[in-house]
Design a protein around this motif. Structure first.
Motif, PDB file in Angstrom:
ATOM      1  N   MET A  26       0.841  -1.195   0.000  1.00 61.73           N
ATOM      2  CA  MET A  26       0.000   0.000   0.000  1.00 61.73           C
ATOM      3  C   MET A  26       0.881   1.252   0.000  1.00 61.73           C
ATOM      4  SD  MET A  26      -2.893  -1.148   2.785  1.00 61.73           S
ATOM      5  CE  MET A  26      -1.669  -1.465   4.064  1.00 61.73           C
ATOM      6  N   ARG A  27       0.597   2.159  -0.913  1.00 61.35           N
ATOM      7  CA  ARG A  27       1.394   3.372  -1.060  1.00 61.35           C
ATOM      8  C   ARG A  27       0.532   4.604  -0.801  1.00 61.35           C
ATOM      9  NH1 ARG A  27       6.093   1.899  -3.814  1.00 61.35           N
ATOM     10  NH2 ARG A  27       5.963  -0.078  -4.955  1.00 61.35           N
ATOM     11  N   LYS A  28       1.109   5.588  -0.102  1.00 59.39           N
ATOM     12  CA  LYS A  28       0.375   6.829   0.180  1.00 59.39           C
ATOM     13  C   LYS A  28       0.080   7.614  -1.092  1.00 59.39           C
ATOM     14  CE  LYS A  28       1.942   7.561   4.933  1.00 59.39           C
ATOM     15  NZ  LYS A  28       2.673   8.451   5.861  1.00 59.39           N
ATOM     16  N   ASP A  29       0.930   7.423  -2.112  1.00 56.90           N
ATOM     17  CA  ASP A  29       0.750   8.173  -3.359  1.00 56.90           C
ATOM     18  C   ASP A  29       0.108   7.317  -4.444  1.00 56.90           C
ATOM     19  OD1 ASP A  29       2.844   6.433  -3.734  1.00 56.90           O
ATOM     20  OD2 ASP A  29       4.148   7.884  -4.753  1.00 56.90           O
ATOM     21  N   SER A  30      -0.634   6.283  -4.049  1.00 50.43           N
ATOM     22  CA  SER A  30      -1.266   5.410  -5.032  1.00 50.43           C
ATOM     23  C   SER A  30      -2.330   6.169  -5.821  1.00 50.43           C
ATOM     24  CB  SER A  30      -1.907   4.205  -4.348  1.00 50.43           C
ATOM     25  OG  SER A  30      -2.993   4.612  -3.543  1.00 50.43           O
ATOM     26  N   LEU A  31      -2.669   5.638  -6.992  1.00 46.98           N
ATOM     27  CA  LEU A  31      -3.685   6.262  -7.837  1.00 46.98           C
ATOM     28  C   LEU A  31      -5.033   6.299  -7.122  1.00 46.98           C
ATOM     29  CD1 LEU A  31      -4.196   7.489 -10.619  1.00 46.98           C
ATOM     30  CD2 LEU A  31      -4.767   5.197 -11.454  1.00 46.98           C
ATOM     31  N   TYR A  32      -5.308   5.278  -6.311  1.00 46.70           N
ATOM     32  CA  TYR A  32      -6.565   5.223  -5.551  1.00 46.70           C
ATOM     33  C   TYR A  32      -6.715   6.453  -4.672  1.00 46.70           C
ATOM     34  CZ  TYR A  32     -10.056   3.678  -2.153  1.00 46.70           C
ATOM     35  OH  TYR A  32     -11.162   3.604  -1.345  1.00 46.70           O
ATOM     36  N   LYS A  33      -5.612   6.917  -4.092  1.00 48.19           N
ATOM     37  CA  LYS A  33      -5.661   8.040  -3.161  1.00 48.19           C
ATOM     38  C   LYS A  33      -5.457   9.385  -3.850  1.00 48.19           C
ATOM     39  CE  LYS A  33      -4.300   5.294   0.820  1.00 48.19           C
ATOM     40  NZ  LYS A  33      -3.349   5.093   1.928  1.00 48.19           N
ATOM     41  N   LYS A  34      -5.242   9.364  -5.155  1.00 45.87           N
ATOM     42  CA  LYS A  34      -5.033  10.605  -5.905  1.00 45.87           C
ATOM     43  C   LYS A  34      -6.212  10.948  -6.800  1.00 45.87           C
ATOM     44  CE  LYS A  34       0.018  10.951  -6.312  1.00 45.87           C
ATOM     45  NZ  LYS A  34       1.140  10.953  -7.275  1.00 45.87           N
ATOM     46  N   SER A  35      -6.873   9.918  -7.313  1.00 47.21           N
ATOM     47  CA  SER A  35      -7.930  10.142  -8.295  1.00 47.21           C
ATOM     48  C   SER A  35      -9.242  10.474  -7.594  1.00 47.21           C
ATOM     49  CB  SER A  35      -8.096   8.882  -9.153  1.00 47.21           C
ATOM     50  OG  SER A  35      -9.180   9.011 -10.026  1.00 47.21           O
ATOM     51  N   ILE A  36      -9.601  11.749  -7.576  1.00 50.98           N
ATOM     52  CA  ILE A  36     -10.818  12.158  -6.880  1.00 50.98           C
ATOM     53  C   ILE A  36     -11.454  13.362  -7.574  1.00 50.98           C
ATOM     54  CG2 ILE A  36      -9.467  13.571  -5.274  1.00 50.98           C
ATOM     55  CD1 ILE A  36     -12.726  11.690  -4.419  1.00 50.98           C
ATOM     56  N   ASP A  37     -12.738  13.291  -7.804  1.00 51.02           N
ATOM     57  CA  ASP A  37     -13.530  14.423  -8.261  1.00 51.02           C
ATOM     58  C   ASP A  37     -14.971  14.174  -7.830  1.00 51.02           C
ATOM     59  OD1 ASP A  37     -14.764  12.675 -10.072  1.00 51.02           O
ATOM     60  OD2 ASP A  37     -13.439  13.230 -11.703  1.00 51.02           O
ATOM     61  N   LYS A  38     -15.872  15.060  -8.213  1.00 53.31           N
ATOM     62  CA  LYS A  38     -17.248  14.967  -7.713  1.00 53.31           C
ATOM     63  C   LYS A  38     -18.041  13.821  -8.323  1.00 53.31           C
ATOM     64  CE  LYS A  38     -19.053  18.376 -11.003  1.00 53.31           C
ATOM     65  NZ  LYS A  38     -19.726  19.688 -11.142  1.00 53.31           N
ATOM     66  N   THR A  39     -17.465  13.105  -9.308  1.00 47.39           N
ATOM     67  CA  THR A  39     -18.176  11.971  -9.913  1.00 47.39           C
ATOM     68  C   THR A  39     -17.706  10.618  -9.382  1.00 47.39           C
ATOM     69  OG1 THR A  39     -16.626  11.708 -11.776  1.00 47.39           O
ATOM     70  CG2 THR A  39     -18.424  13.305 -12.041  1.00 47.39           C
ATOM     71  N   ASP A  99     -14.448   7.200   2.258  1.00 49.40           N
ATOM     72  CA  ASP A  99     -13.132   7.290   1.622  1.00 49.40           C
ATOM     73  C   ASP A  99     -13.075   8.462   0.653  1.00 49.40           C
ATOM     74  OD1 ASP A  99     -11.880   5.259   2.932  1.00 49.40           O
ATOM     75  OD2 ASP A  99     -11.925   3.823   1.278  1.00 49.40           O
ATOM     76  N   CYS A 100     -14.131   8.608  -0.160  1.00 54.99           N
ATOM     77  CA  CYS A 100     -14.177   9.706  -1.126  1.00 54.99           C
ATOM     78  C   CYS A 100     -14.025  11.054  -0.426  1.00 54.99           C
ATOM     79  CB  CYS A 100     -15.505   9.684  -1.890  1.00 54.99           C
ATOM     80  SG  CYS A 100     -15.583   8.479  -3.216  1.00 54.99           S
ATOM     81  N   ALA A 157      -6.847  16.138  -0.294  1.00 59.62           N
ATOM     82  CA  ALA A 157      -6.223  16.233  -1.611  1.00 59.62           C
ATOM     83  C   ALA A 157      -5.456  17.539  -1.779  1.00 59.62           C
ATOM     84  CB  ALA A 157      -7.283  16.106  -2.705  1.00 59.62           C
ATOM     85  N   THR A 158      -4.297  17.450  -2.390  1.00 59.74           N
ATOM     86  CA  THR A 158      -3.493  18.642  -2.662  1.00 59.74           C
ATOM     87  C   THR A 158      -3.713  19.164  -4.084  1.00 59.74           C
ATOM     88  OG1 THR A 158      -1.629  17.243  -3.328  1.00 59.74           O
ATOM     89  CG2 THR A 158      -1.719  17.936  -1.024  1.00 59.74           C
ATOM     90  N   ASN A 159      -4.415  18.370  -4.891  1.00 65.42           N
ATOM     91  CA  ASN A 159      -4.619  18.762  -6.286  1.00 65.42           C
ATOM     92  C   ASN A 159      -6.018  19.316  -6.545  1.00 65.42           C
ATOM     93  OD1 ASN A 159      -5.727  16.206  -5.796  1.00 65.42           O
ATOM     94  ND2 ASN A 159      -5.642  15.631  -7.962  1.00 65.42           N
TER      95      ASN A 159
END
Length: 260
Positions: A149-162, A202-203, A210-212
């Motif tokens: 498990m990585r803190k910078d995984s795509l699961y933890k980076k990919s987020i938007d209102k959908t 989670d979302c 999120a920093t992005n």
């Protein structure tokens, strides 16, 4: 790379991945992963063989946990409904299993006729399809797959209102499968509602930290969840509405704190 040492059923940690400084891919296997799953599949003529996983943090491998199914065999896949809470977690990811090629081919045709496009939860959707199209399943109560498990995984980076809408799809498909098996009842309904609830949590957690994302975008993630009628109905019927409101408040507090 040498195979990692065998771990016990209780989740003894392999020496070869105790250090985060060594070079390893995100995932690796017990040396007998394929052997044990293949032999169990052949012995039972099973469509699916599922084993457990050991999950460890990349930054601190000593922080870890196991997720294992019980030892079981069903020749009627609908019986999975009786042990759903014990096995569902193992069917959320695609990894850690063997599938019959003939059933994979059926799944491909099934989804071509019923296309669903989701980004988060695609593994779970595939596994639900495979359960729908299979007859027999074997479970092995051993952690034979090692997941980093990585803190910078795509699961933890990919987020938007959908993103949350992907988890509505998983809930719907889980419900359809349980209805097909005649196993949708108060217990299983609450269970898949809890799965949905924690996915929504989670979302919100990911959005809040999120920093992005801008503040506006973070708020939009929460607003989308809060205003969704289907979400409100499912969460309310299962007595989770107060929990959701509490989590929303925590996420909003996190957003404010990060702005100050």
């Amino acid at each position: 790379m040498k195979p990692v040492k065998k771990i016990t059923r209780s989740g003894e940690f392999p020496d070869s991945i105790k250090s985060s400084k060594i070079s390893l891919p995100s995932d690796t296997f017990h040396k007998d992963f394929l052997k044990e799953l293949y032999e169990a599949g052949i012995k039972n003529d099973a469509d699916i063989v599922v084993a457990g996983s050991l999950m460890f943090q990349n930054e601190n491998p000593e922080i870890r946990g196991t997720r294992c199914p019980p030892d079981f065999f069903v020749d009627n896949v609908s019986k999975i409904g009786y042990i759903l809470q014990s096995v569902y977690g193992c069917f959320r990811p695609m990894w850690g299993k063997l599938f019959k090629v003939s059933v994979i081919n059926k799944q491909r045709v099934y989804r071509e006729k019923r296309p669903i496009k989701i980004f988060n939860g695609a593994d779970t959707l595939f596994c639900l399809d495979m359960l729908r199209l299979s007859n027999s399943v074997v479970g092995i109560n051993k952690a034979l797959y090692y997941y980093r498990m990585r803190k910078d995984s795509l699961y933890k980076k990919s987020i938007d209102k959908t993103r949350y809408s992907n988890y509505k799809v998983i809930y719907d498909e889980s419900k359809k499968l349980l209805l097909k098996w005649d196993k949708f009842n108060a217990v299983t309904s609450r269970f898949i509602s809890m799965v949905l609830y924690y996915s929504l949590k989670d979302c919100m957690d990911i959005a809040a930290n999120a920093t992005n994302l801008s503040i506006k975008e973070k708020i939009e993630v929460i607003e989308a969840i809060l205003s969704d009628e289907m979400i409100n109905e499912v969460i309310r019927k299962n007595g989770l509405l107060n929990n959701l409101f509490s989590d929303i408040q925590i996420s909003l507090n996190t957003i404010v704190k990060k702005c100050s």
